[in-house]
Design an enzyme around this catalytic site. Structure first.
Site, mmCIF file in Angstrom:
data_model
loop_
_atom_site.group_PDB
_atom_site.id
_atom_site.type_symbol
_atom_site.label_atom_id
_atom_site.label_comp_id
_atom_site.label_asym_id
_atom_site.label_seq_id
_atom_site.Cartn_x
_atom_site.Cartn_y
_atom_site.Cartn_z
ATOM 1 N N LYS A 15 2.203 4.634 1.640
ATOM 2 C CA LYS A 15 2.294 5.177 2.994
ATOM 3 C C LYS A 15 1.937 6.651 2.904
ATOM 4 O O LYS A 15 2.698 7.457 2.359
ATOM 5 C CB LYS A 15 3.699 4.979 3.558
ATOM 6 N N CYS A 59 19.471 47.105 9.939
ATOM 7 C CA CYS A 59 18.650 46.711 8.796
ATOM 8 C C CYS A 59 19.457 46.843 7.502
ATOM 9 O O CYS A 59 20.021 47.909 7.236
ATOM 10 C CB CYS A 59 17.406 47.590 8.741
ATOM 11 N N GLU A 71 0.860 -1.201 0.000
ATOM 12 C CA GLU A 71 0.000 0.000 0.000
ATOM 13 C C GLU A 71 0.885 1.235 0.000
ATOM 14 O O GLU A 71 2.064 1.153 0.334
ATOM 15 C CB GLU A 71 -0.835 0.058 1.293
ATOM 16 N N CYS A 125 17.771 49.882 5.447
ATOM 17 C CA CYS A 125 17.707 51.296 5.846
ATOM 18 C C CYS A 125 18.673 51.648 6.963
ATOM 19 O O CYS A 125 18.744 52.791 7.387
ATOM 20 C CB CYS A 125 16.278 51.669 6.237
ATOM 21 N N CYS A 163 13.153 45.105 11.792
ATOM 22 C CA CYS A 163 13.546 46.504 11.626
ATOM 23 C C CYS A 163 12.378 47.359 12.106
ATOM 24 O O CYS A 163 11.280 47.266 11.570
ATOM 25 C CB CYS A 163 13.853 46.800 10.156
ATOM 26 N N CYS A 171 11.429 52.577 5.985
ATOM 27 C CA CYS A 171 12.228 51.455 5.466
ATOM 28 C C CYS A 171 11.590 50.997 4.148
ATOM 29 O O CYS A 171 10.428 50.558 4.135
ATOM 30 C CB CYS A 171 12.249 50.330 6.499
ATOM 31 N N ASP A 210 1.299 10.397 4.044
ATOM 32 C CA ASP A 210 2.062 11.210 4.983
ATOM 33 C C ASP A 210 1.184 12.284 5.614
ATOM 34 O O ASP A 210 1.225 13.453 5.253
ATOM 35 C CB ASP A 210 3.245 11.846 4.236
ATOM 36 N N LYS A 237 10.555 3.670 3.296
ATOM 37 C CA LYS A 237 10.387 5.111 3.092
ATOM 38 C C LYS A 237 11.219 5.592 1.911
ATOM 39 O O LYS A 237 12.382 5.206 1.763
ATOM 40 C CB LYS A 237 10.776 5.864 4.358
ATOM 41 N N TYR A 245 -6.858 2.446 6.115
ATOM 42 C CA TYR A 245 -6.023 1.312 5.719
ATOM 43 C C TYR A 245 -5.998 0.153 6.724
ATOM 44 O O TYR A 245 -5.178 -0.741 6.613
ATOM 45 C CB TYR A 245 -4.586 1.764 5.441
HETATM 46 S S1 IVH Z 1 -0.697 0.506 8.913
HETATM 47 C C1 IVH Z 1 -0.474 -1.567 12.945
HETATM 48 N N1 IVH Z 1 -0.838 1.523 6.514
HETATM 49 O O1 IVH Z 1 2.376 5.371 9.062
HETATM 50 C C2 IVH Z 1 -0.258 -0.920 11.645
HETATM 51 N N2 IVH Z 1 0.001 2.894 8.274
HETATM 52 O O2 IVH Z 1 4.890 5.059 10.618
HETATM 53 C C3 IVH Z 1 -0.920 0.367 11.532
HETATM 54 N N3 IVH Z 1 0.563 5.174 7.574
HETATM 55 O O3 IVH Z 1 1.053 5.323 12.303
HETATM 56 C C4 IVH Z 1 -0.415 1.202 10.468
HETATM 57 N N4 IVH Z 1 -0.025 4.954 5.460
HETATM 58 O O4 IVH Z 1 -0.071 6.837 10.541
HETATM 59 C C5 IVH Z 1 -0.488 1.738 7.796
HETATM 60 N N5 IVH Z 1 -1.064 2.315 4.356
HETATM 61 C C6 IVH Z 1 -0.730 2.522 5.613
HETATM 62 C C7 IVH Z 1 -0.233 3.755 6.067
HETATM 63 C C8 IVH Z 1 0.133 3.898 7.414
HETATM 64 C C9 IVH Z 1 0.449 5.786 6.381
HETATM 65 C C10 IVH Z 1 1.087 5.813 8.790
HETATM 66 C C11 IVH Z 1 0.295 5.571 10.039
HETATM 67 C C12 IVH Z 1 1.247 4.934 10.988
HETATM 68 C C13 IVH Z 1 2.574 5.396 10.460
HETATM 69 C C14 IVH Z 1 3.675 4.475 10.853
#
Ligand code: IVH
Length: 710
Positions: A131, A445, A129, A448, A463, A469, A133, A351, A264
């Site tokens: 991740k 500054c 999946e 000025c 300033c 200025c 942010d 990551k 998720y």
């Molecule tokens: S699973 C027990 N799936 O990443 C597992 N987390 O660094 C629960 N996150 O705290 C997390 N995308 O906030 C999972 N597809 C994804 C995610 C995901 C982002 C975040 C989540 C978690 C953090 C961990």
């Protein structure tokens, strides 16, 4: 080569115990800045590196084990009492998670991902999946109704930010409704009664969905633009913006910002399915926002292909992602693999490395803004980074430069990750730079020559020469003509600079004295554009009073605050006599803003400008339509009111509006200053306790309505 290898490992000269202690301190501090303040001062990468180093040292020295170490805990977004300065995070009920909210083991190395996958029992399926942010949220459904939305907190307890979560369009409030609201097509196909019977039979009584709350890139950019205009600090990335937004007390503002969410993970008892993937698909069917970018992989190669594909493709997504999450698909196998104190063994996050380059810091220059804040800017040897040529990066303030320990001539690392703005994240240590840096912030500054001042408690040098200025004068003009203020088209920053240099424009009032022949005489301004400009100036005389007030550029009076002030004080004549206390009675106006307003009107030069604007015909009072909106009796004037619980007659938002309309001020948290609590059903226990201990009166819905004679 992995990017880690490029980074110099510092010789610390510390014993393992000292280093462990130092790392624990530093990481705890960073956790607080990241989760609570939403304003980290360390890149994710650096944080992860330090965490790995700490894990490594702790593994070598089990005798130094400490359950309180950041390696044993997930970061906390909870505000502890001594940190309750963080105003926006107060006032949400604290709730204990039914299942701990863990984080994920992470790595930047594809080799480590392979290693993790190869250690799994043969033949397991792995779900890949994205991740996302943002920040994690746990949604609780009871009998199909959304009842709580809890942040991760410290993993054990979190803040229930339900009113804010309710503003997110894709999250179903009620699973029955969400099923029904799939449109007439589906309804006709199933028939309403069938839908309902489906719902009652397959939705567990208690259901928990976990996911990520995000602010899409587009919204993030718009928000930062607005904050820049209103001189509020910018969010470094969408994640910080999302987290700052979710902690707001004003759900209307949260709604305006436009958060979004992907889910998720599903939890609960007697849930359907035997695999993670089946559960996600079930969640999607129930109407939850589940990403399309999910793949069940049957081999490490498939996992690697997924990673490679999304490493580039993610750049086209509307939201920020920072990696890939891999999860064992079978729930039975997940159970067998189990958990560490911090994370499941059945999942890992890969990551993406933020793109990082090495270049030379040629020079530090200084920019003076509209309010006189002096910002240091790094001028770099140009370098290609994530497809763009980077030659400048902000250095924020003096403290930032000192923390990095950088000076002109240093080789520095520049990174562009979740942040769109390139950032200097470190430098190459050399013999010379080991010598204490001789860096000194300018004392006067650069524009000025006025001696700079540093306001206590602020990181910025300023300033104080507001009167002459040049960048401050030009900045005020630019703000005055901007779209959300007087909207005078044809007066961009270049034209302002030109007219300023020619002595035609110094103050905002000069705009209304511009003459066609003066303008036409300027080489770079043709007759036509001069005419258009004058027309736009004329048109600006119709701009309503609230926007004129914003346009004046009183420090910290942004668009929303100006609207609220203009609603309470319907003309500049009334406003200029307002006392600090009267101003502070307005929602959103704190002591500092009130002081700025009073100071603005105490300055003769501003009064002269106002007289000239008035003579030119600028709207310095509300017109009669607007006034009728404020003719409500201000029976709540000077009262600070906290709303808690649920109501039957009106919604919470409506009550908030009523409080404002009748002159009161909303506050999210109970304090000595609270006049009363508008208390509904199921008032939050922490608020109730605090109200009792401070002797704050509780007013019920009916009593409140009687108060305002509704
Ligand atoms: S699973 C027990 N799936 O990443 C597992 N987390 O660094 C629960 N996150 O705290 C997390 N995308 O906030 C999972 N597809 C994804 C995610 C995901 C982002 C975040 C989540 C978690 C953090 C961990």
């Amino acid at each position: 080569m992995d990017l880690f290898d490029e980074l110099p490992i510092e010789e610390t000269g510390l014993t393992a115990e000292q280093e462990i202690r130092a790392l624990r301190e530093e990481l705890k501090e960073q956790n607080y800045k990241y989760y609570v303040l939403s304003a980290p001062t360390m890149s994710d990468r650096e944080f992860d590196e330090k965490m790995h180093r700490l894990q490594e040292l702790e593994a070598k020295h089990p005798e130094l084990f400490d359950p309180d170490s950041p390696t044993q805990k997930v970061g906390s977004d909870l505000v502890e009492s001594q940190k309750s300065k963080v105003e926006s995070n107060e006032g949400f009920p604290r709730i204990r998670h039914r299942y701990p909210m863990l984080s994920l083991a992470n790595t930047y190395s594809r080799e480590e991902v392979e290693e993790w996958a190869r250690k799994l029992p043969a033949g397991v399926e792995i779900v890949a999946e994205l991740k996302y942010d943002g920040l994690s949220i746990s949604l609780w459904y009871e009998h199909g109704q959304l009842t709580h939305a809890v942040t991760r907190g410290d993993g054990t307890e979190g803040d229930d930010v339900l009113p804010n979560i309710r503003t997110i369009a894709g999250i179903p409030q009620s699973l029955v409704e969400s099923r029904k609201s799939r449109g007439p097509h589906k309804l006709a196909q199933w028939g309403v009664s069938k839908v309902e019977s489906l719902i009652s039979s397959d939705i567990p009584d208690r259901l928990e969905l976990r996911g990520e709350v995000l602010l899409p890139w587009e919204r993030f950019e718009a928000l930062n633009k607005q904050r820049e205009e209103q001189e509020e600090p910018l969010f470094a990335n969408p994640r910080n913006a999302a987290s700052g937004t979710l902690k707001l007390q004003d759900s209307k503002e949260v709604a305006r910002r436009g958060l979004t969410c992907y889910l998720y993970y599903m939890l609960g008892e007697q849930l359907p399915g035997t695999t993670h993937y089946e559960r996600l698909m079930q969640a999607k069917q129930w109407g939850f926002p589940v990403s399309e970018a999910i793949k069940v992989c049957h081999s490490v190669d498939e996992v690697m292909a997924f990673i490679a594909y999304w490493d580039t493709e993610r750049k086209n997504l509307p939201v920020a992602t920072d990696g890939i999450v891999l999860k064992v698909n079978s729930l039975a196998e997940q159970e067998e693999l189990g958990y560490t104190a911090k994370s499941p063994r059945w999942a890992i996050a890969y990551k993406f490395a933020a793109e990082r380059q090495l270049t030379t810091l040629k020079q530090i220059t200084y920019q003076v803004g509209r309010t006189g804040v002096v910002t240091p800017v790094a001028n770099l040897e140009p370098i290609q980074l994530s497809g763009t040529m980077v030659q400048r990066a902000t250095l924020h303030n003096e403290d930032f430069i000192r923390q990095l320990g950088i000076a002109e001539g240093d080789k520095v690392y520049v990174e562009k990750g979740g942040e769109i703005i390139p950032k200097i994240v470190g430098k190459v240590e050399s013999q010379e730079s080991k010598v204490e840096s001789q860096y000194a912030f300018p004392t006067v500054c650069p524009e000025c020559g006025t001696k700079l001042v540093r306001v206590e408690g602020e990181a910025a040098w300023r300033c104080p020469n507001e009167v002459s200025c040049p960048p401050q004068l030009k900045g005020r003009l630019e703000h005055f003509v901007s779209r959300k203020a007087m909207n005078i088209e044809g007066l961009g920053s270049e034209t302002i600079a030109l007219l300023y240099d020619k002595g035609l424009l110094h103050s905002i009032a000069d705009i209304y004295d511009l003459r066609a022949d003066d303008l036409a005489a300027q080489e770079r301004l043709g007759e036509k554009s001069a005419q258009n400009l004058l027309q736009a100036v004329e048109g600006s005389k119709q701009v309503p009073w609230s926007r004129v007030l914003f346009a004046l550029g009183i420090r910290m009076v942004g668009e929303t605050t100006a609207k609220k002030i203009a609603k309470r004080f319907t003309s500049i004549d009334a406003l200029q006599w307002a006392s600090k206390e009267q101003l502070m009675a307005i929602d959103d106006v704190g002591e500092q803003i009130a002081e700025n307003i009073v100071a603005y009107f105490a300055d003769m030069r501003n009064l002269e400008i106002i007289t000239r604007l008035q003579a030119a015909g600028v709207q310095l009072a509300a017109n009669s339509d607007q006034q009728s909106a404020v003719s409500l009796p201000q029976v709540l004037e000077g009262k600070t009111i906290v709303i808690s619980g649920t109501f039957t007659e009106h919604s919470r938002e409506e009550y908030k509006q009523m409080i404002e309309d009748y002159g009161g001020k909303n506050s999210g948290s109970v304090s000595k200053k609270t006049d009363f609590i508008l208390a509904g059903e199921n008032m939050g226990p922490s608020k109730l306790e605090k109200a009792q201990s401070l002797g704050v009166k509780l007013v019920n819905e009916q009593e409140f309505l009687a108060m305002i004679h509704v």
